[in-house]
Structure formats: C-alpha cells, structure tokens
Design a protein around this motif. Structure first.
Motif, PDB file in Angstrom:
ATOM      1  N   ASP A   1       0.806  -1.222   0.000  1.00  0.00           N
ATOM      2  CA  ASP A   1       0.000   0.000   0.000  1.00  0.00           C
ATOM      3  C   ASP A   1       0.839   1.272   0.000  1.00  0.00           C
ATOM      4  N   ASN A   2       2.101   1.154   0.190  1.00  0.00           N
ATOM      5  CA  ASN A   2       2.945   2.318   0.420  1.00  0.00           C
ATOM      6  C   ASN A   2       3.580   2.887  -0.844  1.00  0.00           C
ATOM      7  N   TYR A   3       2.751   3.183  -1.829  1.00  0.00           N
ATOM      8  CA  TYR A   3       3.208   3.806  -3.059  1.00  0.00           C
ATOM      9  C   TYR A   3       2.668   5.218  -3.134  1.00  0.00           C
ATOM     10  N   ALA A   4       3.560   6.167  -3.346  1.00  0.00           N
ATOM     11  CA  ALA A   4       3.174   7.567  -3.497  1.00  0.00           C
ATOM     12  C   ALA A   4       3.174   7.911  -4.984  1.00  0.00           C
ATOM     13  N   THR A   5       2.212   8.715  -5.389  1.00  0.00           N
ATOM     14  CA  THR A   5       2.141   9.165  -6.774  1.00  0.00           C
ATOM     15  C   THR A   5       3.221  10.206  -7.015  1.00  0.00           C
ATOM     16  N   ASP A   6       3.973  10.026  -8.082  1.00  0.00           N
ATOM     17  CA  ASP A   6       4.997  11.003  -8.434  1.00  0.00           C
ATOM     18  C   ASP A   6       4.326  12.302  -8.897  1.00  0.00           C
ATOM     19  N   LYS A   7       5.065  13.399  -8.859  1.00  0.00           N
ATOM     20  CA  LYS A   7       4.497  14.723  -9.145  1.00  0.00           C
ATOM     21  C   LYS A   7       3.798  14.782 -10.507  1.00  0.00           C
ATOM     22  N   LYS A   8       4.378  14.163 -11.504  1.00  0.00           N
ATOM     23  CA  LYS A   8       3.784  14.207 -12.847  1.00  0.00           C
ATOM     24  C   LYS A   8       2.386  13.584 -12.864  1.00  0.00           C
ATOM     25  N   GLY A   9       2.160  12.594 -12.023  1.00  0.00           N
ATOM     26  CA  GLY A   9       0.849  11.961 -11.936  1.00  0.00           C
ATOM     27  C   GLY A   9      -0.236  12.921 -11.462  1.00  0.00           C
ATOM     28  N   TRP A  10       0.167  13.933 -10.724  1.00  0.00           N
ATOM     29  CA  TRP A  10      -0.784  14.968 -10.299  1.00  0.00           C
ATOM     30  C   TRP A  10      -0.845  16.102 -11.308  1.00  0.00           C
ATOM     31  N   GLU A  11       0.290  16.421 -11.905  1.00  0.00           N
ATOM     32  CA  GLU A  11       0.313  17.518 -12.880  1.00  0.00           C
ATOM     33  C   GLU A  11      -0.590  17.245 -14.082  1.00  0.00           C
TER      34      GLU A  11
ATOM     35  N   GLY B   1       4.625  11.905   2.379  1.00  0.00           N
ATOM     36  CA  GLY B   1       4.362  13.302   2.707  1.00  0.00           C
ATOM     37  C   GLY B   1       4.676  14.306   1.607  1.00  0.00           C
ATOM     38  N   LYS B   2       5.174  13.845   0.465  1.00  0.00           N
ATOM     39  CA  LYS B   2       5.576  14.768  -0.597  1.00  0.00           C
ATOM     40  C   LYS B   2       4.408  15.366  -1.372  1.00  0.00           C
ATOM     41  N   GLN B   3       3.244  14.784  -1.229  1.00  0.00           N
ATOM     42  CA  GLN B   3       2.105  15.301  -1.978  1.00  0.00           C
ATOM     43  C   GLN B   3       1.812  16.750  -1.606  1.00  0.00           C
ATOM     44  N   LYS B   4       1.996  17.117  -0.370  1.00  0.00           N
ATOM     45  CA  LYS B   4       1.795  18.512   0.056  1.00  0.00           C
ATOM     46  C   LYS B   4       2.714  19.442  -0.738  1.00  0.00           C
ATOM     47  N   GLU B   5       3.962  19.069  -0.835  1.00  0.00           N
ATOM     48  CA  GLU B   5       4.941  19.860  -1.590  1.00  0.00           C
ATOM     49  C   GLU B   5       4.520  19.977  -3.061  1.00  0.00           C
ATOM     50  N   TYR B   6       4.128  18.868  -3.675  1.00  0.00           N
ATOM     51  CA  TYR B   6       3.732  18.874  -5.084  1.00  0.00           C
ATOM     52  C   TYR B   6       2.547  19.807  -5.323  1.00  0.00           C
ATOM     53  N   PHE B   7       1.528  19.695  -4.479  1.00  0.00           N
ATOM     54  CA  PHE B   7       0.330  20.500  -4.683  1.00  0.00           C
ATOM     55  C   PHE B   7       0.581  21.974  -4.388  1.00  0.00           C
TER      56      PHE B   7
ATOM     57  N   TYR C   1     -12.716  20.817   4.272  1.00  0.00           N
ATOM     58  CA  TYR C   1     -12.054  20.824   2.974  1.00  0.00           C
ATOM     59  C   TYR C   1     -13.112  20.891   1.882  1.00  0.00           C
ATOM     60  N   ASP C   2     -12.652  21.095   0.631  1.00  0.00           N
ATOM     61  CA  ASP C   2     -13.574  21.154  -0.501  1.00  0.00           C
ATOM     62  C   ASP C   2     -13.523  19.887  -1.363  1.00  0.00           C
ATOM     63  N   ILE C   3     -12.323  19.428  -1.675  1.00  0.00           N
ATOM     64  CA  ILE C   3     -12.142  18.267  -2.555  1.00  0.00           C
ATOM     65  C   ILE C   3     -11.046  17.375  -1.991  1.00  0.00           C
ATOM     66  N   LEU C   4     -11.301  16.080  -1.958  1.00  0.00           N
ATOM     67  CA  LEU C   4     -10.272  15.115  -1.586  1.00  0.00           C
ATOM     68  C   LEU C   4      -9.594  14.650  -2.870  1.00  0.00           C
ATOM     69  N   VAL C   5      -8.275  14.709  -2.906  1.00  0.00           N
ATOM     70  CA  VAL C   5      -7.499  14.242  -4.057  1.00  0.00           C
ATOM     71  C   VAL C   5      -6.355  13.409  -3.505  1.00  0.00           C
ATOM     72  N   ASP C   6      -6.322  12.112  -3.884  1.00  0.00           N
ATOM     73  CA  ASP C   6      -5.260  11.280  -3.317  1.00  0.00           C
ATOM     74  C   ASP C   6      -5.151   9.925  -4.018  1.00  0.00           C
ATOM     75  N   ASN C   7      -4.107   9.227  -3.625  1.00  0.00           N
ATOM     76  CA  ASN C   7      -3.830   7.856  -4.040  1.00  0.00           C
ATOM     77  C   ASN C   7      -3.975   7.003  -2.779  1.00  0.00           C
ATOM     78  N   PRO C   8      -5.136   6.375  -2.591  1.00  0.00           N
ATOM     79  CA  PRO C   8      -5.364   5.626  -1.356  1.00  0.00           C
ATOM     80  C   PRO C   8      -4.676   4.261  -1.374  1.00  0.00           C
ATOM     81  N   PRO C   9      -4.507   3.668  -0.208  1.00  0.00           N
ATOM     82  CA  PRO C   9      -3.988   2.300  -0.151  1.00  0.00           C
ATOM     83  C   PRO C   9      -5.001   1.345  -0.778  1.00  0.00           C
ATOM     84  N   PHE C  10      -4.600   0.660  -1.825  1.00  0.00           N
ATOM     85  CA  PHE C  10      -5.538  -0.166  -2.593  1.00  0.00           C
ATOM     86  C   PHE C  10      -6.148  -1.300  -1.784  1.00  0.00           C
TER      87      PHE C  10
END
Length: 159
Positions: free
Chosen positions: A10-20, A40-46, A67-76
């Motif tokens: 479950d411990n995979y973080a989306t790379d910045k390009k995946g959000w861009e 924790g890098k998602q904060k930096e990316y966004f 909050y207004d919108i949840l955006v994330d990569n949850p543990p599958f």
C-alpha cells in the motif's frame, strides 16, 4: 495515515507528474485534502502547483478536516472501506485507483450517480515508501475516479 504497518504494497506515493497531468481538472480555488500520507511529498507537489492542501499523517477513518475536494492515491488494499467512508462524507473527490475497481459491484452501487473517470494515456509512476527504486509503473492500468467533480464529460482521455 500512511498504513505502513498494515500492508507493504500500500505504500506507493504518486509522483508529481501523476498529479500535474490532472491539474486542469482540479479547481485552483478549492481547499484540497489528501489524507493518505505515505511519504508526505504530496503537500509539496500540490503547493508547487498553487493549491492549498491539507496533508497530515492522521487516521482517515477518525479525522475529517474542513475541505472542498479530496485528491489522493489511497492504499488499494483498503479501497472498499475508504470508498464507504467517502460516500458517507459525500464530498467531491478524485482518487487514483486500479482500472478494475469500476467493475466491482460495491463501487458501482456507491458512486454510480455522480462518477466520472479520467483515463491517462500514459500510466502514472509511483515511488515506494521504503524501496529506493523510483518511477514504478504497475502492471495494471490506473485511472482517476472523480465523484461530484462536475467535469464537462463523464469519460475523459488525457495524453
């Protein structure tokens, strides 16, 4: 919560390009909540993309900020429980999830009325929390599942 003690896969973080690549579909004036901490890098990316974001290592099942919108990569491995909670919260979200989740009956029943899907032409890459190998692409496709996002189309293909 990073879920690092539950299941290693479950411990995979989306790379910045995946959000861009989906930035055009995320309103810039909304407060984003990304509850699945991982590295924790998602904060930096966004923040680099100009968003206000809440991204803390807290338990998704017991904590809900304003909050207004949840955006994330949850543990599958916890996808069903996460989706049940999201339906209870009933706010807009964009989740990265494996392609076959749309075929699961529980998912269809929860979100059939307000679901939209963004399908990337190129698969996003991910980085594991403890494995130093960068740019992992899963053997299965992933999509961005959108709930109550009011996108102009229900099925969007992006390059």
């Amino acid at each position: 919560m990073s879920f690092t003690n539950d299941k290693e896969s479950d411990n995979y973080a989306t790379d910045k390009k995946g959000w861009e690549i989906i930035k055009p579909y995320i309103p810039i004036d909304k407060l984003i909540w990304s509850p699945f901490y991982c590295d924790g890098k998602q904060k930096e990316y966004f923040e680099e993309m100009g968003y206000n974001i809440i991204h803390e290592d807290r338990d998704f099942f017991s904590y809900t900020p304003e909050y207004d919108i949840l955006v994330d990569n949850p543990p599958f491995s916890k996808m069903k429980d996460i989706c049940i909670r999201l339906k209870e919260i009933d706010k807009p979200f964009i989740l990265i999830a494996f392609s076959k989740v749309i075929l699961m009956k529980w998912f269809q029943k929860l979100f059939k009325d307000h679901l939209q899907v963004i399908v990337p032409f190129k698969r996003p890459t991910f980085t594991h929390l403890t494995n130093p190998k960068k740019g992992y692409t899963p053997p299965f496709g992933v999509q961005y599942y959108c709930y109550k996002m009011n996108l102009e189309k229900d099925l969007i293909f992006i390059d």
